[in-house]
Every structure is written in structure tokens, then in C-alpha cells.
Design a protein around this motif. Structure first.
Motif: not given
Length: 380
Positions: A261-264, A289, A291, A293, A346, A355-356
Motif C-alpha cells: 500500500p502507498k499512503t499520500y 492521508g 492509502t 491499493y 474505499d 483508494i481508502t
């Protein structure tokens, strides 16, 4: 060594491709089940009776289109409701919404359903399996399904096959087992793992690939003298991302390894591109933030919402990959879908990922026209 006359007799009796289940024929090139007689004779020598399509898919990873419609596949499944059997419903846990079969109860009738979440190996290991099963059951109930049990598997590595077989034996009660699902959920890969586990033979029997719709007709594998496991063709969901991509771009859609997972940290009015395949707009809400997937190799790019349209026009197919320029020409234009969240949510792009986002935000998802974009209660 088998003779051509003997093969002609087998064809008359209804010889089927062991890879996709289609009836083998040697006269109508380009149609379902075709293979040249010379190739068929050679196939018998090597104990590999395949149609030309499956042979080329298995040995050269080439896909040949077939003239079958969604209605053709549904007609093949209609017979299940008239049987007394256990239905094993395989879903892709990475693409749950894209795995739902509308009107499944019509195919199932009064038969019990064992729900199987396949490809569990691609989800983050930190996610407890009990939570995944509970989440799947909740989602299934919301869709009108009442499974007798929920199992998690990985058709790729086969680690969960013994437990799945125990559940099948428990619920089938001596009956045949129909395995159903939409295209690309890994049904045939799963059945190959079952065959390998039971027989000890490490060779794949059923044709599998990333391409949607590999199995074209029912394939029967004996369980005992009176019952079979029956692999049915996958129902086609035209709103899945895979149907819009070239073979070279498919590898960016279907995860083969555990997701990272990538968090921004996003401010309002910022945009996140998923290559040139999709887009996420954070329209309104506090700095927060989110996240993402997606397949690990799919490039994500952040920019300002105000510049997003121009950025896409300039860089799609070049900086924003996939698809390549060639694949982009066949991709429908991106269509916008706006949502307001009231809980942790989501945003799902069918067949691509999700994206969550937190509660109390306004967001938009963009995907090629025809691909479903929806929201659900957060999975993780």
C-alpha cells in the motif's frame, strides 16, 4: 499410437479440449475448438489433447478471440439450478465487486453455496484472515447471498487447498461440485491446484492465463464414481478494466505478489493518477492521508486538481503509463464519478484497485467509460 480413424471416432463421440472444455473439431478453422488433425494426432502422443487456441495460449501466451457472448456463458450455467449439487463460488478478493455475478440465485437454485475468496496472497499480510472472511460475508449478504461458509485460498501457491477440500467434502455430501465465477478470478488455476494436490502430478491440466474468458465450456474432473468437480466458463463482466487493455498492459492490473500500500498526504483539490488508466480527485475535506491499493508496478502520480485535465492530455501514454500510446488509442475516455463519504470508505475501480479515504470528504473517481467506479465500507 492412435490412428486418424480412431481419432475421427473420438471426435464423433464428442472429444473435448482438456484446456478449455470446448468440443474439438478439425474442419472449421478460426471457430471454437478447432485444431488441425496433424496437431491432434501429435497431442495424443504427448497426452495433451488441446484445441489450437489453448495450445497457443499455453505454449506461446497468445490469445485468439472466440465468437461467444455473455448470453452463451449464462446458458451454460443455467443448468446448475436443476441439479442437486454444491456450488463453489470463487471470487477475487482483490476485485470483490468485479467478481459479483448478478442474479446468481437463478443459477444456484436451492443448492448450498461455499464462498471462496481467491488470490488472498496479494493482500497485505498484516490483514487478519478472520477479518477478511467476516468482511466477505458482510459484502455477500449485502448482495443477497447467504453462503454456508467462507474460505480463503491462493490458487497460485495452493497453500490452502487441503482446508478447501475438507470444506468441499463437508458440504457436498456426496454430490457433484460446480465451480462458478466471473472471468479472471482464478477458477481454473484453483482447480489445477486441487488436481495437483490429489494426484501428485505437478502439470497443469486446465488452460489458465491473465486473459479473461479462458475456459469456454464445462470441464468435468471425477471426484468418485458418482460425482465430479465441474469447472464452468467465467461470466464476462464487460465493466472490468482487463477487457480494455492490451496484453502488454494487463500485467499492471492483476497483482501477482503481495500488495504494498502507498499512503499520500493530500490537501483538498489535489489529484492522483493511476498511470493513464484512472484518476482520483480529493475535492473537499481536511488535509488527510489516503492509502492506495494497486498493483505494485502501477505508476501513481500526484498533481493539482486545477491542472489535472491538461496534465493528462499532455502526458497520457508517455509520463503516465500504462497504457502505452498504442494501448491508449483503444482506451475509452475517462468518465467522472463523484461521491461524499460518511465513514471510512474505499473508492473502488473495478479490476484495478482501490483508494481508502476517511469520512466527511468529497471525492471523485475517473475510469474508462464502461468501467465501474463505486464506494464501499473500507476493507482494511
Amino acid at each position: 499410437m492412435i490412428s486418424e480413424t480412431e481419432v475421427q471416432g473420438l471426435l464423433a463421440d464428442g472429444l473435448r479440449c482438456i484446456g478449455c472444455g470446448a468440443l474439438i473439431q478439425t474442419t472449421k478453422k478460426g471457430e471454437l475448438g478447432y485444431t488441425p488433425m496433424s496437431a491432434l494426432l501429435k497431442g495424443f502422443e504427448h497426452d495433451e489433447v488441446l484445441c489450437q487456441r489453448c495450445f497457443r495460449l499455453r505454449h506461446y501466451n497468445e490469445i485468439q478471440p472466440v465468437d461467444l457472448t455473455d448470453d452463451d456463458f449464462r446458458r451454460l450455467l443455467d443448468q446448475i439450478s436443476a441439479t442437486n449439487s454444491l456450488v463453489v463460488y470463487v471470487m477475487d478478493v482483490f476485485d470483490f465487486s468485479g467478481s459479483l455475478i448478478p442474479g446468481l440465485h437463478r443459477f444456484v437454485g436451492s443448492n448450498p453455496v461455499l464462498l471462496v475468496g481467491n488470490k488472498v496472497d496479494v493482500l497485505p499480510r498484516s490483514l487478519k484472515r478472520t477479518k477478511i472472511r467476516d468482511w466477505m460475508r458482510q459484502q455477500a449478504n449485502m448482495a443477497g447471498l447467504r453462503p454456508v461458509d467462507v474460505a480463503l485460498t491462493s490458487g497460485k501457491n495452493g497453500d490452502d487447498i487441503p482446508h478447501l477440500l475438507d470444506l468441499i467434502e463437508e458440504y457436498r455430501d456426496g454430490r457433484s461440485v460446480y465451480v462458478v465465477g466471473v472471468t479472471n478470478v482464478g477458477k481454473s488455476t484453483l482447480i489445477n491446484q486441487i488436481i495437483k494436490y490429489v494426484t501428485g502430478d505437478k502439470k497443469d491440466v486446465i488452460t489458465t492465463s491473465r486473459f479473461p474468458g479462458t475456459t469456454l465450456d464445462r470441464i468435468e474432473i471425477p471426484l468418485d464414481d458418482a460425482s465430479n468437480i465441474i469447472d464452468t466458463p467465467g461470466i464476462i463482466h464487460a465493466d472490468q478494466m482487463a477487457h480494455y487493455l492490451t496484453p502488454n498492459d494487463l500485467k499492471y492490473v492483476s497483482p501477482q505478489k503481495e500488495l504494498k500500500p502507498k499512503t499520500y498526504q493530500l490537501n483538498p483539490e489535489q489529484t492522483l493518477f493511476m498511470g493513464a488508466l484512472a484518476r482520483f480527485d480529493y475535492i473537499q475535506g481536511p488535509k488527510t492521508g489516503i492509502t492506495a491499493y494497486f498493483e505494485n508496478n502501477l505508476m501513481l502520480h500526484r498533481t493539482k486538481l486545477a491542472n489535472a485535465d491538461d496534465f493528462y492530455s499532455k502526458h497520457a501514454g508517455e509520463l503516465l503509463l500504462p497504457p502505452t500510446t498504442e494501448g491508449l488509442a483503444a482506451l475509452p475516455p475517462l468518465q467522472r464519478h463523484e461521491f461524499k463519504t460518511t465513514e471510512k470508505t474505499d473508492l473502488v475501480i473495478d479490476g484495478l484497485g482501490w483508494i481508502t479515504v476517511p469520512a466527511e470528504t468529497v471525492i471523485a473517481g475517473w475510469a474508462p467509460k464502461g468501467v465501474s467506479v463505486l464506494t464501499r465500507k473500507a476493507m482494511i
